[in-house]
Design a protein around this motif. Structure first.
Motif, short mmCIF file in Angstrom:
data_model
loop_
_atom_site.label_atom_id
_atom_site.label_comp_id
_atom_site.label_asym_id
_atom_site.label_seq_id
_atom_site.Cartn_x
_atom_site.Cartn_y
_atom_site.Cartn_z
N LEU A 114 -2.08 6.80 -2.17
CA LEU A 114 -1.12 6.83 -3.27
C LEU A 114 0.03 7.80 -2.97
CD1 LEU A 114 -3.63 6.61 -6.21
CD2 LEU A 114 -1.72 5.05 -5.86
N GLU A 115 -0.28 8.92 -2.31
CA GLU A 115 0.78 9.86 -1.91
C GLU A 115 1.72 9.20 -0.90
OE1 GLU A 115 1.68 13.30 -2.66
OE2 GLU A 115 0.71 12.52 -4.45
N ALA A 116 1.16 8.42 0.00
CA ALA A 116 1.99 7.71 0.98
C ALA A 116 2.88 6.68 0.29
CB ALA A 116 1.10 7.04 2.03
N VAL A 117 2.31 5.98 -0.72
CA VAL A 117 3.09 5.01 -1.48
C VAL A 117 4.22 5.71 -2.23
CG1 VAL A 117 3.00 3.38 -3.42
CG2 VAL A 117 1.22 3.33 -1.66
N ARG A 118 3.92 6.87 -2.80
CA ARG A 118 4.95 7.66 -3.50
C ARG A 118 6.13 7.99 -2.59
NH1 ARG A 118 3.26 13.15 -6.02
NH2 ARG A 118 5.37 13.07 -6.85
N ALA A 119 5.82 8.26 -1.33
CA ALA A 119 6.84 8.71 -0.38
C ALA A 119 7.65 7.57 0.22
CB ALA A 119 6.18 9.52 0.74
N CYS A 120 7.18 6.34 0.04
CA CYS A 120 7.80 5.19 0.72
C CYS A 120 8.58 4.34 -0.27
CB CYS A 120 6.73 4.36 1.42
SG CYS A 120 7.40 3.02 2.41
N SER A 121 9.89 4.28 -0.11
CA SER A 121 10.76 3.61 -1.08
C SER A 121 10.70 2.09 -1.01
CB SER A 121 12.21 4.06 -0.87
OG SER A 121 12.65 3.69 0.43
N THR A 122 10.11 1.53 0.04
CA THR A 122 10.11 0.07 0.19
C THR A 122 8.97 -0.60 -0.56
OG1 THR A 122 8.74 0.15 2.20
CG2 THR A 122 11.16 0.21 2.49
N VAL A 123 7.92 0.15 -0.92
CA VAL A 123 6.73 -0.45 -1.54
C VAL A 123 7.04 -0.92 -2.95
CG1 VAL A 123 4.32 -0.10 -2.24
CG2 VAL A 123 5.19 1.02 -0.18
N LYS A 124 6.71 -2.19 -3.23
CA LYS A 124 6.89 -2.75 -4.57
C LYS A 124 5.57 -3.06 -5.26
CE LYS A 124 10.08 -5.55 -5.76
NZ LYS A 124 10.95 -6.75 -5.93
N SER A 125 4.50 -3.22 -4.48
CA SER A 125 3.22 -3.64 -5.06
C SER A 125 2.08 -2.95 -4.32
CB SER A 125 3.08 -5.16 -4.96
OG SER A 125 1.83 -5.61 -5.45
N PHE A 126 1.17 -2.32 -5.07
CA PHE A 126 0.01 -1.64 -4.50
C PHE A 126 -1.24 -2.07 -5.26
CE2 PHE A 126 -3.05 1.85 -5.00
CZ PHE A 126 -3.41 2.08 -3.69
N VAL A 127 -2.26 -2.51 -4.52
CA VAL A 127 -3.55 -2.87 -5.12
C VAL A 127 -4.65 -2.03 -4.48
CG1 VAL A 127 -5.26 -4.69 -5.48
CG2 VAL A 127 -2.82 -5.24 -5.64
N ASN A 128 -5.36 -1.30 -5.32
CA ASN A 128 -6.51 -0.52 -4.88
C ASN A 128 -7.78 -1.33 -5.17
OD1 ASN A 128 -8.42 1.45 -4.24
ND2 ASN A 128 -8.18 2.53 -6.19
N PHE A 174 3.34 8.95 -12.04
CA PHE A 174 4.36 8.86 -10.99
C PHE A 174 4.99 7.48 -10.83
CE2 PHE A 174 1.10 12.00 -9.54
CZ PHE A 174 1.86 13.14 -9.77
N PHE A 175 4.39 6.45 -11.41
CA PHE A 175 4.88 5.09 -11.17
C PHE A 175 5.24 4.34 -12.46
CE2 PHE A 175 1.97 5.96 -7.54
CZ PHE A 175 2.91 5.91 -6.52
N ALA A 176 5.53 5.10 -13.51
CA ALA A 176 5.83 4.47 -14.80
C ALA A 176 7.31 4.13 -14.95
CB ALA A 176 5.40 5.39 -15.94
N GLU A 177 8.16 4.73 -14.13
CA GLU A 177 9.60 4.52 -14.28
C GLU A 177 10.03 3.15 -13.78
OE1 GLU A 177 11.60 7.66 -12.27
OE2 GLU A 177 10.71 9.25 -13.52
N GLU A 178 11.16 2.70 -14.29
CA GLU A 178 11.76 1.44 -13.85
C GLU A 178 12.06 1.52 -12.35
OE1 GLU A 178 12.93 -2.40 -14.57
OE2 GLU A 178 12.24 -0.99 -16.11
N GLY A 179 11.68 0.48 -11.62
CA GLY A 179 11.96 0.44 -10.19
C GLY A 179 10.87 1.04 -9.32
N SER A 180 9.87 1.68 -9.93
CA SER A 180 8.77 2.23 -9.14
C SER A 180 7.76 1.13 -8.81
CB SER A 180 8.08 3.36 -9.90
OG SER A 180 7.54 2.90 -11.12
N PRO A 181 6.90 1.33 -7.80
CA PRO A 181 5.95 0.29 -7.41
C PRO A 181 4.98 -0.09 -8.54
CG PRO A 181 6.08 2.01 -5.73
CD PRO A 181 6.83 2.51 -6.93
N ALA A 182 4.56 -1.33 -8.54
CA ALA A 182 3.53 -1.80 -9.46
C ALA A 182 2.16 -1.43 -8.90
CB ALA A 182 3.63 -3.31 -9.64
#
Length: 351
Positions: A114-128, A174-182
């Protein structure tokens, strides 16, 4: 699932060298995705990953998700559109022998991803990807829904419950804002399929015994589990990743399990295997003194996945067993594991 969606998509997959990870890698490669994998060396010998030569078709990074700095660097370099997190210590019995290592991998490993996803601006979708065992098991005769209490009993199950809570916190913090990854989690039942060589799993144990002409030993033949072919839940993960990539309102937690008729006891599953395998395959119950606790009854309610995502099981338990035996006997007979695996994927997805 729209298979063509993944063509050209950059997908970062943790746990790609494992059983599920290899099947998922093969699906993505057939779909035309650019796949980067991050995992330890294959956990078994032999391994489906090595058998299929998957390493040669993707960017395979052999490393530990507990190394947060290295993981973040790999994600930033890959610039993925989608991140699928499967890497874990997945065996209940191993978690009793090494609880600290299980929590390190399954909880802090999730934090690191999740920290890596936070740091990477290209990620749009993350599934754990977690497990059906995240729920507080009350031995109910009905399936658990996504809003039930989370509290796994053993270290493996509990570490996955913790992984769910970590994901929930990160999504809101960390991911609630508009434009952040789902950000979502996926909970699936006990997966079975060709090419699984893990210890302490029912189908690999059945195959090893049958190949050696020995009786299959069952510890808990009356335990009911939501068994499903590995392709069933993988289609669920991919369906979810696509849906929330296109519309963030789909974020949440989703169960991907079989319908009621495929929730069978371990004894019924072993009987079904023996019928399909033939050659005098048989099983017997051997009780185990001081055995670690395992749930007796567990199944999932998948109404949400069906109604929200349009995901439904395609292969029931009899279809799944038929495909497993077909896979194993084809590979034992000298056919390419990659060819057989890809053939079943194409059949399942009708491509």
């Amino acid at each position: 699932m729209n298979f063509s969606f993944y063509k050209g998509k950059r997908v970062f997959l943790t746990g790609h060298t494992g059983f599920k990870g290899t099947w998922l890698s093969r699906i993505l490669l057939l779909a035309g995705a650019e796949v980067t994998g991050y995992a330890l060396e294959p956990p078994t010998e032999p391994s489906l990953f090595a058998q299929t030569g998957t390493e040669r078709q993707m960017d395979s990074i052999i490393a530990d998700i507990r190394d947060g700095g290295n993981l973040k660097e790999a994600v930033l370099k890959a610039k993925p559109d989608i991140v699928l997190h499967l890497a874990a210590q997945p065996i209940v019995r191993t978690s009793y022998r090494d609880p600290a290592g299980t929590y390190e991998s399954n909880v802090m490993g999730t934090v690191n991803v999740l920290e890596a996803v936070r740091a990477c601006s290209t990620v749009k979708s993350f599934v754990n990807v977690t497990t059906d065992k995240v729920y507080l098991n009350r031995e109910w005769p009905w399936g658990y829904r996504e809003n039930e209490e989370l509290c796994g009993f053993d270290p493996y199950s509990n570490s996955k419950s913790c992984s769910e809570l970590v994901t929930y916190s990160y999504r809101n913090s960390f991911f609630a804002e508009e434009g952040s990854p789902a950000i979502s989690t996926a909970r699936s039942g006990n997966v079975i399929g060709g090419g699984d060589y893990a210890a302490d799993r029912i189908i690999p144990d059945c195959i090893r015994a049958a190949e050696g002409g020995k009786e299959i030993i069952l510890r808990n033949p009356n335990s009911t589990r939501p068994y499903q072919h590995v392709l069933e839940c993988l289609r669920g993960y991919l369906t979810l990743a696509k849906a929330q990539y296109e519309d963030k309102s789909f974020v949440g937690s989703y169960n991907f399990g079989p319908d009621n008729e495929s929730c069978v006891t371990t004894g019924e599953l072993a009987t079904l295997f023996c019928e399909n395998w033939g050659d005098g395959a048989r099983w017997k119950n051997v009780s185990e003194a001081n055995a670690p606790h395992e749930a007796n009854f567990l199944k999932l309610d998948c109404s949400k996945s069906k109604s929200v995502l349009g995901w439904y099981p395609q292969w029931g338990i009899r279809d799944a067993m038929e495909k497993i035996v077909e896979w194993e006997k084809a590979v034992l007979g000298g056919k390419s594991a990659a060819e057989v695996t890809d053939g079943q994927i194409k059949e399942y997805f009708a491509i």
